[in-house]
Design an enzyme around this catalytic site. Structure first.
Site, PDB file in Angstrom:
ATOM      1  N   LYS A  72       0.826  -1.211   0.000  1.00 37.63           N
ATOM      2  CA  LYS A  72       0.000   0.000   0.000  1.00 37.63           C
ATOM      3  C   LYS A  72       0.862   1.265   0.000  1.00 37.63           C
ATOM      4  CE  LYS A  72      -3.500   2.206   2.915  1.00 37.63           C
ATOM      5  NZ  LYS A  72      -4.330   1.982   4.113  1.00 37.63           N
ATOM      6  N   GLU A 149      -9.949   7.168   5.353  1.00 34.43           N
ATOM      7  CA  GLU A 149     -10.144   6.113   6.359  1.00 34.43           C
ATOM      8  C   GLU A 149     -10.767   6.617   7.670  1.00 34.43           C
ATOM      9  OE1 GLU A 149      -6.320   4.184   6.434  1.00 34.43           O
ATOM     10  OE2 GLU A 149      -6.650   3.385   4.429  1.00 34.43           O
ATOM     11  N   ASP A 171      -6.161   7.179  14.064  1.00 33.89           N
ATOM     12  CA  ASP A 171      -6.120   5.871  13.409  1.00 33.89           C
ATOM     13  C   ASP A 171      -4.678   5.493  13.105  1.00 33.89           C
ATOM     14  OD1 ASP A 171      -6.378   3.664  11.788  1.00 33.89           O
ATOM     15  OD2 ASP A 171      -7.587   4.639  10.249  1.00 33.89           O
TER      16      ASP A 171
END
Ligand SMILES: Nc1ncnc2c1ncn2[C@@H]1O[C@H](COP(=O)(O)OP(=O)(O)OP(=O)(O)O)[C@@H](O)[C@H]1O
Ligand SMILES: [Mg+2]
Length: 499
Positions: A72, A149, A171
């Site tokens: 990613k 996200e 996060d």
């Protein structure tokens, strides 16, 4: 009439998850092993069989050279994974993971799936976003929406709560830290500010522990193992120790036959305490504070922690007790909430999919932002912002520029994205050239317009306001790769036109 389901995919650095909306609620989809999470790992066996997920992860421990991890973070870049004399781009490797997730969703739903809402770190630039969309396309998935996200997590968390709340979502996953301040209430979920560090996540803690284990081994045996398989086992043990120390005060690390000394197999045996771990990663904890400040410092944001009702910990790396302590420190002693499960991001994406697909008839307006500013390079090599950071999307903004030289024949528009003030340190997305009729410097009026849609797809156009001539471009992976090779030409430079 059967509606085609738009699934929600959280493609993570270390693990991925898929959510679907069915029977009036979100379900997280188990994969073929029955796990709700799929490691974002791909490996090839000796016979050329491609493994994805848990089996790839297991295989990679003994055969590290055969596997691709953390792909990613490489999306949109030049990284390649080489196997059997073939090179694979990050998009290609990512597509294998996405394909696996799509198949899990299809098995769960009992029908074909071709569309998804995909989540991305808020700090992803447009090139990284188009790279993920391309990976999805290769996996037979149309990316109908890209959602930040933390916004997805807040959507999952805030859905169905009538009253108004301001959330701060912290996060931290395997590779990145993403912080967003989100306001939820009255049918609106609005991201107010974002911050992040694309190089700070659980893996940083793992590396610290691995370094220490290596040093300990060297102290015990007088040499350092350096083959890949041994180092991979060390990293793996480091991550296990870290996870263990989230609940235990100390943990034993035991790696039999980690290396050979002459003909004698040597082992690593040591213990690590939580206190020790916390002392040796104090600096990493300190680095977590800056993104929080950034998210509270957005132009139209919530600028005071006192106005934040809930501090929400998302991402599995936040299970480290030191992170909860940091949250208490930042909120002057309030308890953070861990109500967001590990699948909050995928669930939020699936909810958004159901809203777009019309399976869920709620009046819910989701206002996401483009976290990183967008602008063009001016004659002094600086970044002139056209769209500021944390601007709610969709958005259209324009600015008028002019020439630097008498008789300048071309205006070159170098489009960049990033927070740095010198353009060259930001990501170059595209280059446009507009031919100009002869005129003294400072005369022509060149309007540069940035148009960004809800899907974070950007269109840039440059228009000569005197003649009406226009050029435009939609920056994507290819234009960015091309732009990266092109040097800015000072003879074609532009400056902001003062009115
Ligand atoms: N109990 C635990 N204590 C501490 N860390 C943990 C625990 N469980 C998992 N982790 C760590 O959390 C990280 C993975 O988190 P998560 O699955 O949320 O990330 P991701 O979604 O793959 O990454 P990203 O969101 O950055 O793309 C890994 O570094 C893992 O070691
Ligand atoms: Mg994640």
């Amino acid at each position: 009439m059967a509606v085609s389901t738009i699934i929600g995919i959280d493609f993570g650095t270390t693990t991925s998850a898929v959510g679907v909306f069915q029977n009036g609620r979100v379900e997280v989809v188990p994969n073929r092993h029955g796990d709700m999470e799929t490691p974002s790992v791909v490996a090839f066996t000796r016979d050329g069989i491609r493994l994805v997920g848990r089996r790839a992860l297991e295989y990679s421990i003994l055969h590290p050279e055969s596997a691709a991890h953390r792909v990613k973070l490489e999306l949109g870049g030049t990284w390649t994974f080489e196997h059997a004399h073939e090179r694979h781009s990050a998009e290609e490797v990512a597509s294998w993971v996405l394909n696996d997730l799509r198949e899990s969703a299809e098995a769960h739903l009992g029908r074909k799936v071709s569309r998804a809402v995909l989540t991305v770190p808020a700090q992803f630039n447009l090139v990284q976003r188009t790279a993920l969309a391309e990976a999805a396309e290769r996996a037979g998935i149309e990316a109908v929406r890209m959602l930040n996200e933390p916004t997805a997590a807040a959507l999952h968390y805030g859905f169905g709560h009538g009253e108004e709340h301001a959330f701060l979502v912290f996060d931290m996953g395997g590779g990145t830290l993403d912080v967003s301040v989100v306001e939820v209430g009255d049918g609106v979920v609005q991201t107010k500010g974002t911050g992040g560090d694309s190089n700070l996540g659980g893996a940083n803690w793992d590396r610290r522990i691995a370094d220490r284990l290596l040093a300990e081994f060297a102290r015990q045996h007088g040499f350092r193992p350096n083959d890949r398989a041994a180092l991979r086992r060390l990293e793996d043990a480091a991550e296990k120790a870290k996870i263990e120390l989230s609940s235990a005060g100390s943990t034993a690390v035991s790696l039999p036959c980690l290396a050979v000394d002459g003909h004698r197999p040597v082992h690593l045996e040591t213990t690590l305490t939580r206190t020790r771990l916390e002392t040796m990663t104090q600096d990493l904890l300190l680095k977590c504070e800056q993104p929080v400040r950034q998210a509270l410092d957005a132009p139209f944001g919530i600028n005071d922690m006192a106005e934040v009702d809930r501090f929400i910990l998302a991402g599995a790396a936040t299970r480290m007790p030191m992170i909860a302590r940091l949250a208490r420190k930042l909120t002057r002693g309030r308890e953070p909430q861990r109500a967001v499960g590990p699948y909050a991001v995928a669930s939020g994406a699936a909810l958004q999919g159901a809203l777009i697909g019309g399976q869920l008839n709620e009046d819910l307006l989701l206002l996401d932002v483009m976290s990183l500013p967008l602008g063009i390079e001016t004659g002094d090599e600086r970044m002139c912002l056209v769209i500021d950071r944390d601007t709610t999307i969709p958005s259209r903004r324009s600015e008028v520029f002019t020439t630097v030289w008498d008789g300048q024949a071309v205006a070159q528009i170098n489009v960049h994205q990033g927070r740095r003030s010198l353009a060259r340190y930001n990501k170059k997305l595209a280059v446009l050239e507009l031919a100009l009729p002869p005129a003294p410097r400072g005369e022509p009026s060149i309007e540069v317009a940035f148009d960004i849609d809800a899907n974070t797809v950007l269109h840039v156009s440059a228009k000569n306001l005197d003649t009406g001539e226009t050029v435009s471009v939609r920056p994507d992976l290819r234009t960015a790769a091309h732009a990266a090779l092109q040097r800015s030409d000072p003879d074609k430079a532009v400056v902001v036109r003062e009115l």
